[in-house]
Design a protein around this motif. Structure first.
Motif, PDB file in Angstrom:
ATOM      1  N   GLY A  31       0.795  -1.223   0.000  1.00  0.00           N
ATOM      2  CA  GLY A  31       0.000   0.000   0.000  1.00  0.00           C
ATOM      3  C   GLY A  31       0.827   1.272   0.000  1.00  0.00           C
ATOM      4  O   GLY A  31       0.279   2.374   0.007  1.00  0.00           O
ATOM      5  N   GLU A  32       2.142   1.112  -0.042  1.00  0.00           N
ATOM      6  CA  GLU A  32       3.006   2.294  -0.021  1.00  0.00           C
ATOM      7  C   GLU A  32       3.094   2.933  -1.406  1.00  0.00           C
ATOM      8  O   GLU A  32       3.000   2.246  -2.427  1.00  0.00           O
ATOM      9  N   TYR A  33       3.310   4.235  -1.458  1.00  0.00           N
ATOM     10  CA  TYR A  33       3.448   4.977  -2.717  1.00  0.00           C
ATOM     11  C   TYR A  33       4.862   5.559  -2.714  1.00  0.00           C
ATOM     12  O   TYR A  33       5.162   6.487  -1.955  1.00  0.00           O
ATOM     13  N   VAL A  34       5.728   4.998  -3.556  1.00  0.00           N
ATOM     14  CA  VAL A  34       7.151   5.356  -3.537  1.00  0.00           C
ATOM     15  C   VAL A  34       7.546   5.970  -4.870  1.00  0.00           C
ATOM     16  O   VAL A  34       7.192   5.448  -5.928  1.00  0.00           O
ATOM     17  N   ALA A  35       8.270   7.077  -4.814  1.00  0.00           N
ATOM     18  CA  ALA A  35       8.776   7.686  -6.049  1.00  0.00           C
ATOM     19  C   ALA A  35      10.289   7.557  -6.074  1.00  0.00           C
ATOM     20  O   ALA A  35      10.963   7.905  -5.102  1.00  0.00           O
ATOM     21  N   THR A 176      -3.586  16.727 -18.501  1.00  0.00           N
ATOM     22  CA  THR A 176      -3.660  15.260 -18.520  1.00  0.00           C
ATOM     23  C   THR A 176      -2.781  14.679 -17.417  1.00  0.00           C
ATOM     24  O   THR A 176      -3.130  13.674 -16.792  1.00  0.00           O
ATOM     25  N   ARG A 177      -1.633  15.369 -17.209  1.00  0.00           N
ATOM     26  CA  ARG A 177      -0.745  14.905 -16.150  1.00  0.00           C
ATOM     27  C   ARG A 177      -1.488  14.885 -14.808  1.00  0.00           C
ATOM     28  O   ARG A 177      -1.377  13.943 -14.035  1.00  0.00           O
ATOM     29  N   GLU A 178      -2.247  15.907 -14.571  1.00  0.00           N
ATOM     30  CA  GLU A 178      -2.987  16.003 -13.313  1.00  0.00           C
ATOM     31  C   GLU A 178      -3.988  14.851 -13.189  1.00  0.00           C
ATOM     32  O   GLU A 178      -4.141  14.261 -12.114  1.00  0.00           O
ATOM     33  N   GLN A 179      -4.618  14.525 -14.311  1.00  0.00           N
ATOM     34  CA  GLN A 179      -5.582  13.394 -14.306  1.00  0.00           C
ATOM     35  C   GLN A 179      -4.867  12.102 -13.904  1.00  0.00           C
ATOM     36  O   GLN A 179      -5.366  11.330 -13.076  1.00  0.00           O
ATOM     37  N   VAL A 180      -3.670  11.900 -14.512  1.00  0.00           N
ATOM     38  CA  VAL A 180      -2.932  10.653 -14.241  1.00  0.00           C
ATOM     39  C   VAL A 180      -2.498  10.606 -12.780  1.00  0.00           C
ATOM     40  O   VAL A 180      -2.603   9.558 -12.108  1.00  0.00           O
ATOM     41  N   VAL A 181      -2.029  11.739 -12.272  1.00  0.00           N
ATOM     42  CA  VAL A 181      -1.614  11.791 -10.861  1.00  0.00           C
ATOM     43  C   VAL A 181      -2.801  11.439  -9.965  1.00  0.00           C
ATOM     44  O   VAL A 181      -2.665  10.664  -9.006  1.00  0.00           O
ATOM     45  N   ASP A 182      -3.948  11.991 -10.297  1.00  0.00           N
ATOM     46  CA  ASP A 182      -5.159  11.690  -9.507  1.00  0.00           C
ATOM     47  C   ASP A 182      -5.478  10.204  -9.539  1.00  0.00           C
ATOM     48  O   ASP A 182      -5.838   9.606  -8.513  1.00  0.00           O
ATOM     49  N   PHE A 183      -5.365   9.620 -10.730  1.00  0.00           N
ATOM     50  CA  PHE A 183      -5.634   8.172 -10.853  1.00  0.00           C
ATOM     51  C   PHE A 183      -4.673   7.375  -9.983  1.00  0.00           C
ATOM     52  O   PHE A 183      -5.081   6.440  -9.279  1.00  0.00           O
ATOM     53  N   LEU A 184      -3.387   7.730 -10.022  1.00  0.00           N
ATOM     54  CA  LEU A 184      -2.396   6.986  -9.231  1.00  0.00           C
ATOM     55  C   LEU A 184      -2.728   7.071  -7.739  1.00  0.00           C
ATOM     56  O   LEU A 184      -2.618   6.082  -7.008  1.00  0.00           O
ATOM     57  N   ARG A 205       6.707  14.540  -5.267  1.00  0.00           N
ATOM     58  CA  ARG A 205       6.309  15.046  -3.951  1.00  0.00           C
ATOM     59  C   ARG A 205       4.949  14.498  -3.503  1.00  0.00           C
ATOM     60  O   ARG A 205       4.620  14.514  -2.345  1.00  0.00           O
ATOM     61  N   ARG A 206       4.146  14.029  -4.465  1.00  0.00           N
ATOM     62  CA  ARG A 206       2.839  13.460  -4.107  1.00  0.00           C
ATOM     63  C   ARG A 206       2.986  12.062  -3.479  1.00  0.00           C
ATOM     64  O   ARG A 206       2.031  11.541  -2.918  1.00  0.00           O
ATOM     65  N   ALA A 207       4.209  11.441  -3.662  1.00  0.00           N
ATOM     66  CA  ALA A 207       4.428  10.095  -3.111  1.00  0.00           C
ATOM     67  C   ALA A 207       4.656  10.174  -1.611  1.00  0.00           C
ATOM     68  O   ALA A 207       4.986  11.224  -1.075  1.00  0.00           O
ATOM     69  N   GLN A 208       4.473   8.998  -0.948  1.00  0.00           N
ATOM     70  CA  GLN A 208       4.711   8.974   0.490  1.00  0.00           C
ATOM     71  C   GLN A 208       6.203   8.988   0.810  1.00  0.00           C
ATOM     72  O   GLN A 208       6.631   9.465   1.840  1.00  0.00           O
ATOM     73  N   ARG A 209       6.937   8.365  -0.139  1.00  0.00           N
ATOM     74  CA  ARG A 209       8.382   8.254   0.108  1.00  0.00           C
ATOM     75  C   ARG A 209       9.109   8.502  -1.204  1.00  0.00           C
ATOM     76  O   ARG A 209       8.688   8.013  -2.255  1.00  0.00           O
ATOM     77  N   MET A 210      10.200   9.260  -1.116  1.00  0.00           N
ATOM     78  CA  MET A 210      10.990   9.549  -2.296  1.00  0.00           C
ATOM     79  C   MET A 210      12.356   8.862  -2.144  1.00  0.00           C
ATOM     80  O   MET A 210      12.976   8.963  -1.087  1.00  0.00           O
ATOM     81  N   SER A 217      22.900   4.209  -6.981  1.00  0.00           N
ATOM     82  CA  SER A 217      22.906   4.085  -5.536  1.00  0.00           C
ATOM     83  C   SER A 217      21.769   4.885  -4.932  1.00  0.00           C
ATOM     84  O   SER A 217      21.570   6.041  -5.291  1.00  0.00           O
ATOM     85  N   ILE A 218      21.019   4.265  -4.027  1.00  0.00           N
ATOM     86  CA  ILE A 218      19.931   4.987  -3.374  1.00  0.00           C
ATOM     87  C   ILE A 218      20.499   5.790  -2.197  1.00  0.00           C
ATOM     88  O   ILE A 218      21.183   5.235  -1.328  1.00  0.00           O
ATOM     89  N   ARG A 219      20.233   7.108  -2.287  1.00  0.00           N
ATOM     90  CA  ARG A 219      20.687   7.956  -1.171  1.00  0.00           C
ATOM     91  C   ARG A 219      19.635   7.893  -0.048  1.00  0.00           C
ATOM     92  O   ARG A 219      18.617   7.209  -0.186  1.00  0.00           O
ATOM     93  N   ALA A 220      19.878   8.658   0.944  1.00  0.00           N
ATOM     94  CA  ALA A 220      18.970   8.650   2.092  1.00  0.00           C
ATOM     95  C   ALA A 220      17.547   8.914   1.657  1.00  0.00           C
ATOM     96  O   ALA A 220      17.282   9.851   0.901  1.00  0.00           O
ATOM     97  N   ALA A 221      16.656   8.043   2.039  1.00  0.00           N
ATOM     98  CA  ALA A 221      15.257   8.182   1.647  1.00  0.00           C
ATOM     99  C   ALA A 221      14.637   9.382   2.336  1.00  0.00           C
ATOM    100  O   ALA A 221      15.014   9.741   3.448  1.00  0.00           O
ATOM    101  N   ALA A 222      13.707   9.994   1.614  1.00  0.00           N
ATOM    102  CA  ALA A 222      13.053  11.173   2.186  1.00  0.00           C
ATOM    103  C   ALA A 222      11.558  10.988   2.159  1.00  0.00           C
ATOM    104  O   ALA A 222      11.015  10.418   1.210  1.00  0.00           O
ATOM    105  N   GLY A 223      10.887  11.435   3.172  1.00  0.00           N
ATOM    106  CA  GLY A 223       9.427  11.403   3.165  1.00  0.00           C
ATOM    107  C   GLY A 223       8.934  12.471   2.226  1.00  0.00           C
ATOM    108  O   GLY A 223       9.585  13.473   1.998  1.00  0.00           O
ATOM    109  N   ALA A 224       7.808  12.251   1.617  1.00  0.00           N
ATOM    110  CA  ALA A 224       7.283  13.216   0.654  1.00  0.00           C
ATOM    111  C   ALA A 224       5.972  13.776   1.159  1.00  0.00           C
ATOM    112  O   ALA A 224       5.951  14.483   2.137  1.00  0.00           O
ATOM    113  N   ALA A 225       4.884  13.368   0.504  1.00  0.00           N
ATOM    114  CA  ALA A 225       3.592  13.962   0.831  1.00  0.00           C
ATOM    115  C   ALA A 225       3.215  13.695   2.276  1.00  0.00           C
ATOM    116  O   ALA A 225       3.504  12.640   2.818  1.00  0.00           O
TER     117      ALA A 225
END
Lengths: 225, 405
Positions: A31-35, A176-184, A205-210, A217-225
């Motif tokens: 259920g997580e939303y990750v960007a 259209t981008r806004e529509q897609v973001v809403d769908f996600l 930024r709309r994701a829970q985690r970035m 290499s994945i740098r330090a994860a950041a919380g988003a929305a």
């Protein structure tokens, strides 16, 4: 739901090894939303391919719902993808010679549903994205936004638990981008796990985690929305 | 959505390269079917001509040497008629017809004629039937009696050409052209020979051989009237040319060690040469079909797979197994092979129907048996040609769906 244990991927190009993904350990809850964000060539698509069971890592293990994805046979992995994972592509990847309805039917056919059931579920998915009046149109007869909505309907068709999106707004106009973001976001509210890679900071930024990805290499994860 | 829908829609979407490919298969099959059809009818026609020419194997008494094919029975030496029965009841393959003959001198209105006793074919059939088997109990292999489009029913006058007659009554006679002209005889007249009255069944057309000076009657009547007993001077055999070379002569020698078996070698050789030439021509066209059609199909499918990499990658991402991708490409080749095979058979049959009378002087009809061969070969070629592109497609990296291609 999804766990990467010291996963790395190295390609060999002209005799020299190129590390596309450094050893990465990562856990994504159900259920997580990750960007995943990062510049071109940072390894975002490689990470998405590894998560989607399409690219075996050079080392490490990818665990999906408790099963090691790359310890499964090619057939089992394909079935897992067909039943549990939905993809959203930057250029939609619709099959040009099939109508909107048939495009949405494709994953349903591939998961073994009877044609009648395929049709019913595809119609419902198209209705959900507001395209019930375009079911017999081919992609070339649809606007770019409508094409991405057909692709979203196709993603939803098999009711996937995990959605992997590759630059889903990269080819779209702002509206259209806004529509897609809403769908996600709607998909996330339904309890689906979403991992998207994007250059778009607004979308990220709309994701829970970035997850910033630099040079594989994945740098330090950041919380988003 | 089903696999055939995917294949059909994709074919419809990109028709030009596939039509080119289909054309190559269709032309190959057309050439194969056309030449094979003309060949088959040409062989039948040659066989029929040989049948019309008459016997190609003669069985003579041991001491007789053959000087004149048409006068092979005019030597005075005899064979037991029982030899005819031995042949008729044997298991020898390739005997199309038998014609035993006995010649005796006779007078007709005070002038010398040669009275020749012949045995009608109906009697061999009866003997074979009594025996329960024998040469007429099996299909006759050389096809001389085949159902050619312009075959005509049996006619007693055909004896002049075919040297075999279907039926002949005990006191019926066939009169050679010279004899009929000299005595003013026509069909239905009565003649007296060796003290018996005969009805003229037919006056034979002129042949330019000694047969023009003969009168033909039933063998057993001639044997009885002449007092010669159950003997003949010669047994003429119409043998299938292929079987003559394949052992008919050896078989006859084994069956009748006391007799002499003579073949008309040139006739046999000519038939065999024609058959070989046609068979080789068919094989050459088959090789061309395999090479051209297969190469066209393979390269077109390769190009098609290359063009559809992203689509195939997407299908795999959505859950298509490598096996399904393989079936997608092979299925497409199957459709093209089927269409090429059926189309090639139809066009090839039409071409043969038109070309047969012009090239080989034979009337030609479609051969349904070639339909299966045409479709089978087209399918085999397209299947083999599609294997490598299909294997290549099935091994595509599905990650390609994320890339710009």
């Amino acid at each position: 739901m999804l766990r990467l244990e010291a996963v790395s991927k190295t390609f060999t190009r002209r005799g020299s090894a190129v590390a596309a993904l450094q050893p990465t350990t990562l856990e994504i809850a159900a259920g997580e939303y990750v960007a995943v964000v990062g510049p071109s060539g940072s390894g975002k698509t490689t990470l998405l391919s590894v998560l989607g069971g399409m690219l075996a890592p050079t080392s490490g293990k990818v665990v999906f719902d408790g099963r090691s994805v790359y310890d499964l046979s090619v057939r089992e992995r394909t079935e897992l993808r067909g039943r549990k994972i939905g993809f959203v592509f930057q250029t939609f990847n619709l099959v040009p010679y099939l109508s909107a309805l048939e495009n949405v039917q494709v994953p349903l056919y591939l998961s073994g549903l009877a044609p009648k059931e395929q049709r019913l579920r595809a119609l419902a998915a198209l209705e959900r994205v507001g395209l019930s009046d375009r079911v017999h149109h081919k992609p070339s007869e649809l606007s770019v936004g409508q094409q991405q909505r057909v692709a979203l309907a196709r993603t939803l068709a098999n009711d996937p638990a995990l959605i992997l999106a590759d630059e889903p707004t990269g080819s779209l106009d702002p509206q259209t981008r806004e529509q897609v973001v809403d769908f996600l976001e709607e998909f996330r509210r339904e309890g689906r796990t979403i991992v998207l890679v994007t250059h778009d900071p607004v979308l990220a930024r709309r994701a829970q985690r970035m997850l910033p990805l630099v040079n594989g290499s994945i740098r330090a994860a950041a919380g988003a929305a | 959505m089903r696999l055939p829908t995917l294949i059909g829609k994709e074919l419809w979407e990109r028709p030009v390269p596939m039509l080119t490919c289909l054309l190559a298969i269709l032309l190959g099959v057309t050439a194969l079917v056309a030449i094979r059809t003309v060949t088959v009818y040409s062989e039948l026609a040659v066989a029929r001509e040989l049948d019309a020419l008459g016997a190609n194997v003669l069985i003579l008494p041991k001491g007789v040497s053959l000087q004149d094919y048409y006068a092979a029975d005019l030597h005075g030496e005899t064979l037991p008629e029982e030899y005819v029965e031995r042949i008729a009841l044997s298991r020898l393959e390739g005997v199309d017809n038998l014609s035993p003959k006995l010649c005796v001198p006779a007078t007709l209105d005070g002038r010398q004629v040669t009275l020749t006793g012949i045995l009608p074919k109906s009697e061999f059939r009866a003997k074979a039937a009594w025996g329960g088997a024998g040469i007429f109990g099996r299909p006759i292999g050389c096809g001389a009696q085949a159902d050619l489009p312009d075959n005509k029913p049996a006619d007693p006058k055909a004896l002049a050409r075919k040297r075999v007659i279907e039926t002949l009554g005990d006191y019926e006679a066939l009169i050679g052209a010279d004899v009929a002209a000299r005595h003013g005889l026509k069909d239905g007249d009565s003649v007296e020979l060796l003290g018996a009255k005969f009805t003229v069944l037919a006056v034979l057309p002129p042949t330019g051989s000694v047969d023009d000076a003969r009168v033909f009657a039933h063998l057993h009547t001639v044997q009885g009237l002449s007092g010669k007993g159950e003997v003949v001077n010669v047994i003429e055999v119409v043998g299938c040319c292929k079987q003559i070379a394949a052992g008919l002569v050896d078989g006859l020698n084994g069956l009748l060690p006391e007799a002499k078996v003579v073949t008309i070698a040139q006739v046999v050789q000519t038939q065999q040469n024609v058959n070989k030439l046609m068979e080789r021509l068919s094989l050459i066209f088959l090789a061309v079909l395999l090479a051209v059609g297969g190469a066209a199909m393979a390269s077109t499918l390769y190009a098609n797979v290359s063009e559809r990499r992203k689509e195939i990658g997407t299908l795999m991402a959505l859950g298509a197994t490598p096996g399904l991708v393989l079936r997608l490409i092979v299925g497409k080749a199957f459709v093209l092979g089927l269409a090429g095979g059926i189309g090639g058979f139809l066009v090839g049959s039409a071409a043969a129907w038109w070309l047969g009378p012009q090239l080989a002087n034979v009337a030609v009809r479609p051969l349904p048996s070639l339909a299966g061969l045409a479709v089978g070969i087209a399918l085999a070629v397209t299947f083999l040609a599609s294997l490598l592109p299909a294997w290549h497609a099935a091994r595509l990296d599905p990650c390609i769906c994320f890339k710009e291609v």
